[in-house]
Design a protein around this motif. Structure first.
Motif, PDB file in Angstrom:
ATOM      1  N   MET A   1       0.811  -1.199   0.000  1.00  0.00           N
ATOM      2  CA  MET A   1       0.000   0.000   0.000  1.00  0.00           C
ATOM      3  C   MET A   1       0.856   1.265   0.000  1.00  0.00           C
ATOM      4  O   MET A   1       0.413   2.277  -0.509  1.00  0.00           O
ATOM      5  CB  MET A   1      -0.933   0.001   1.205  1.00  0.00           C
ATOM      6  CG  MET A   1      -2.231  -0.736   0.962  1.00  0.00           C
ATOM      7  SD  MET A   1      -3.454  -0.478   2.231  1.00  0.00           S
ATOM      8  CE  MET A   1      -2.937  -1.684   3.425  1.00  0.00           C
ATOM      9  N   LYS A   2       2.049   1.180   0.588  1.00  0.00           N
ATOM     10  CA  LYS A   2       2.924   2.355   0.576  1.00  0.00           C
ATOM     11  C   LYS A   2       3.279   2.741  -0.847  1.00  0.00           C
ATOM     12  O   LYS A   2       3.366   3.920  -1.174  1.00  0.00           O
ATOM     13  CB  LYS A   2       4.190   2.093   1.381  1.00  0.00           C
ATOM     14  CG  LYS A   2       3.976   2.085   2.869  1.00  0.00           C
ATOM     15  CD  LYS A   2       5.287   1.888   3.595  1.00  0.00           C
ATOM     16  CE  LYS A   2       5.053   1.816   5.084  1.00  0.00           C
ATOM     17  NZ  LYS A   2       6.305   1.668   5.829  1.00  0.00           N
ATOM     18  N   ALA A  46      -5.745   8.616   2.235  1.00  0.00           N
ATOM     19  CA  ALA A  46      -6.580   7.514   2.724  1.00  0.00           C
ATOM     20  C   ALA A  46      -5.766   6.232   2.870  1.00  0.00           C
ATOM     21  O   ALA A  46      -5.901   5.504   3.865  1.00  0.00           O
ATOM     22  CB  ALA A  46      -7.766   7.293   1.788  1.00  0.00           C
ATOM     23  N   LEU A  47      -4.921   5.955   1.902  1.00  0.00           N
ATOM     24  CA  LEU A  47      -4.077   4.762   1.984  1.00  0.00           C
ATOM     25  C   LEU A  47      -3.093   4.857   3.143  1.00  0.00           C
ATOM     26  O   LEU A  47      -2.877   3.886   3.869  1.00  0.00           O
ATOM     27  CB  LEU A  47      -3.315   4.556   0.681  1.00  0.00           C
ATOM     28  CG  LEU A  47      -4.123   3.958  -0.463  1.00  0.00           C
ATOM     29  CD1 LEU A  47      -3.309   3.979  -1.749  1.00  0.00           C
ATOM     30  CD2 LEU A  47      -4.548   2.542  -0.141  1.00  0.00           C
ATOM     31  N   GLU A  48      -2.500   6.027   3.325  1.00  0.00           N
ATOM     32  CA  GLU A  48      -1.553   6.193   4.427  1.00  0.00           C
ATOM     33  C   GLU A  48      -2.239   6.051   5.783  1.00  0.00           C
ATOM     34  O   GLU A  48      -1.677   5.451   6.704  1.00  0.00           O
ATOM     35  CB  GLU A  48      -0.841   7.535   4.301  1.00  0.00           C
ATOM     36  CG  GLU A  48       0.122   7.555   3.130  1.00  0.00           C
ATOM     37  CD  GLU A  48       0.632   8.929   2.767  1.00  0.00           C
ATOM     38  OE1 GLU A  48       1.619   8.985   2.021  1.00  0.00           O
ATOM     39  OE2 GLU A  48       0.052   9.936   3.212  1.00  0.00           O
ATOM     40  N   THR A  49      -3.443   6.566   5.890  1.00  0.00           N
ATOM     41  CA  THR A  49      -4.212   6.404   7.134  1.00  0.00           C
ATOM     42  C   THR A  49      -4.498   4.933   7.384  1.00  0.00           C
ATOM     43  O   THR A  49      -4.368   4.439   8.508  1.00  0.00           O
ATOM     44  CB  THR A  49      -5.530   7.198   7.051  1.00  0.00           C
ATOM     45  OG1 THR A  49      -5.208   8.580   6.894  1.00  0.00           O
ATOM     46  CG2 THR A  49      -6.378   6.996   8.291  1.00  0.00           C
ATOM     47  N   ARG A  50      -4.864   4.227   6.334  1.00  0.00           N
ATOM     48  CA  ARG A  50      -5.136   2.787   6.459  1.00  0.00           C
ATOM     49  C   ARG A  50      -3.884   2.026   6.892  1.00  0.00           C
ATOM     50  O   ARG A  50      -3.955   1.119   7.715  1.00  0.00           O
ATOM     51  CB  ARG A  50      -5.660   2.254   5.138  1.00  0.00           C
ATOM     52  CG  ARG A  50      -6.069   0.820   5.179  1.00  0.00           C
ATOM     53  CD  ARG A  50      -6.689   0.398   3.887  1.00  0.00           C
ATOM     54  NE  ARG A  50      -6.942  -1.034   3.893  1.00  0.00           N
ATOM     55  CZ  ARG A  50      -7.350  -1.710   2.862  1.00  0.00           C
ATOM     56  NH1 ARG A  50      -7.598  -1.096   1.719  1.00  0.00           N
ATOM     57  NH2 ARG A  50      -7.540  -3.003   2.944  1.00  0.00           N
ATOM     58  N   ILE A  51      -2.735   2.400   6.338  1.00  0.00           N
ATOM     59  CA  ILE A  51      -1.473   1.748   6.702  1.00  0.00           C
ATOM     60  C   ILE A  51      -1.201   1.935   8.191  1.00  0.00           C
ATOM     61  O   ILE A  51      -0.841   0.982   8.893  1.00  0.00           O
ATOM     62  CB  ILE A  51      -0.310   2.307   5.852  1.00  0.00           C
ATOM     63  CG1 ILE A  51      -0.451   1.861   4.396  1.00  0.00           C
ATOM     64  CG2 ILE A  51       1.031   1.888   6.420  1.00  0.00           C
ATOM     65  CD1 ILE A  51       0.447   2.615   3.432  1.00  0.00           C
ATOM     66  N   VAL A  52      -1.382   3.151   8.679  1.00  0.00           N
ATOM     67  CA  VAL A  52      -1.140   3.444  10.097  1.00  0.00           C
ATOM     68  C   VAL A  52      -2.092   2.647  10.974  1.00  0.00           C
ATOM     69  O   VAL A  52      -1.684   2.052  11.977  1.00  0.00           O
ATOM     70  CB  VAL A  52      -1.266   4.961  10.366  1.00  0.00           C
ATOM     71  CG1 VAL A  52      -1.287   5.255  11.847  1.00  0.00           C
ATOM     72  CG2 VAL A  52      -0.135   5.713   9.681  1.00  0.00           C
ATOM     73  N   GLU A  54      -3.685  -0.170  10.270  1.00  0.00           N
ATOM     74  CA  GLU A  54      -3.372  -1.600  10.219  1.00  0.00           C
ATOM     75  C   GLU A  54      -2.113  -1.915  11.012  1.00  0.00           C
ATOM     76  O   GLU A  54      -2.039  -2.945  11.681  1.00  0.00           O
ATOM     77  CB  GLU A  54      -3.241  -2.066   8.769  1.00  0.00           C
ATOM     78  CG  GLU A  54      -4.574  -2.146   8.063  1.00  0.00           C
ATOM     79  CD  GLU A  54      -4.480  -2.621   6.626  1.00  0.00           C
ATOM     80  OE1 GLU A  54      -3.366  -2.958   6.160  1.00  0.00           O
ATOM     81  OE2 GLU A  54      -5.527  -2.659   5.964  1.00  0.00           O
ATOM     82  N   ALA A  55      -1.127  -1.032  10.954  1.00  0.00           N
ATOM     83  CA  ALA A  55       0.103  -1.244  11.719  1.00  0.00           C
ATOM     84  C   ALA A  55      -0.200  -1.197  13.217  1.00  0.00           C
ATOM     85  O   ALA A  55       0.331  -2.011  13.985  1.00  0.00           O
ATOM     86  CB  ALA A  55       1.149  -0.200  11.356  1.00  0.00           C
ATOM     87  N   ALA A  56      -1.038  -0.270  13.630  1.00  0.00           N
ATOM     88  CA  ALA A  56      -1.412  -0.172  15.044  1.00  0.00           C
ATOM     89  C   ALA A  56      -2.182  -1.412  15.473  1.00  0.00           C
ATOM     90  O   ALA A  56      -1.951  -1.945  16.567  1.00  0.00           O
ATOM     91  CB  ALA A  56      -2.247   1.079  15.286  1.00  0.00           C
ATOM     92  N   HIS A  57      -3.048  -1.892  14.626  1.00  0.00           N
ATOM     93  CA  HIS A  57      -3.832  -3.095  14.923  1.00  0.00           C
ATOM     94  C   HIS A  57      -2.914  -4.313  15.043  1.00  0.00           C
ATOM     95  O   HIS A  57      -3.049  -5.114  15.961  1.00  0.00           O
ATOM     96  CB  HIS A  57      -4.886  -3.314  13.836  1.00  0.00           C
ATOM     97  CG  HIS A  57      -5.730  -4.525  14.055  1.00  0.00           C
ATOM     98  ND1 HIS A  57      -6.705  -4.577  15.028  1.00  0.00           N
ATOM     99  CD2 HIS A  57      -5.731  -5.729  13.444  1.00  0.00           C
ATOM    100  CE1 HIS A  57      -7.268  -5.774  15.003  1.00  0.00           C
ATOM    101  NE2 HIS A  57      -6.703  -6.489  14.040  1.00  0.00           N
ATOM    102  N   LEU A  58      -1.962  -4.425  14.117  1.00  0.00           N
ATOM    103  CA  LEU A  58      -1.036  -5.554  14.152  1.00  0.00           C
ATOM    104  C   LEU A  58      -0.154  -5.508  15.392  1.00  0.00           C
ATOM    105  O   LEU A  58       0.133  -6.540  15.997  1.00  0.00           O
ATOM    106  CB  LEU A  58      -0.166  -5.570  12.896  1.00  0.00           C
ATOM    107  CG  LEU A  58      -0.874  -5.959  11.600  1.00  0.00           C
ATOM    108  CD1 LEU A  58       0.068  -5.799  10.419  1.00  0.00           C
ATOM    109  CD2 LEU A  58      -1.408  -7.371  11.664  1.00  0.00           C
ATOM    110  N   SER A  59       0.282  -4.315  15.784  1.00  0.00           N
ATOM    111  CA  SER A  59       1.141  -4.218  16.959  1.00  0.00           C
ATOM    112  C   SER A  59       0.373  -4.587  18.223  1.00  0.00           C
ATOM    113  O   SER A  59       0.930  -5.175  19.145  1.00  0.00           O
ATOM    114  CB  SER A  59       1.756  -2.833  17.086  1.00  0.00           C
ATOM    115  OG  SER A  59       0.777  -1.872  17.395  1.00  0.00           O
TER     116      SER A  59
END
Length: 68
Positions: A1-2, A46-52, A54-59
């Motif tokens: 996504m990045k 929107a993609l960058e927000t989604r990346i953040v 998802e990263a927070a969710h994964l952590s």
């Protein structure tokens, strides 16, 4: 996504530069090009927000189950 977000930012920059070339000569075209650039920027954001998110969710998932 990045990579996709970077692609959208690159295209936004391109359309903004194109719009700048039409200022004063063809304002309607410049405005349309700016609108396209704004859409690309919005998609990148929107993609960058989604990346953040998802990263927070994964952590959180890596920390193990959360009991409240």
């Amino acid at each position: 996504m990045k990579v996709a977000a970077a692609y959208f930012r690159e295209k936004a920059k391109l359309f903004q530069q194109l719009a700048d070339t039409f200022i004063g000569q063809h304002d309607q075209i410049a405005n349309q090009l700016r609108a396209i650039a704004d859409e690309f920027e919005a998609n990148a954001s929107a993609l960058e927000t989604r990346i953040v998110r998802e990263a927070a969710h994964l952590s959180r998932d890596e920390d193990g189950p959360q009991f409240h």
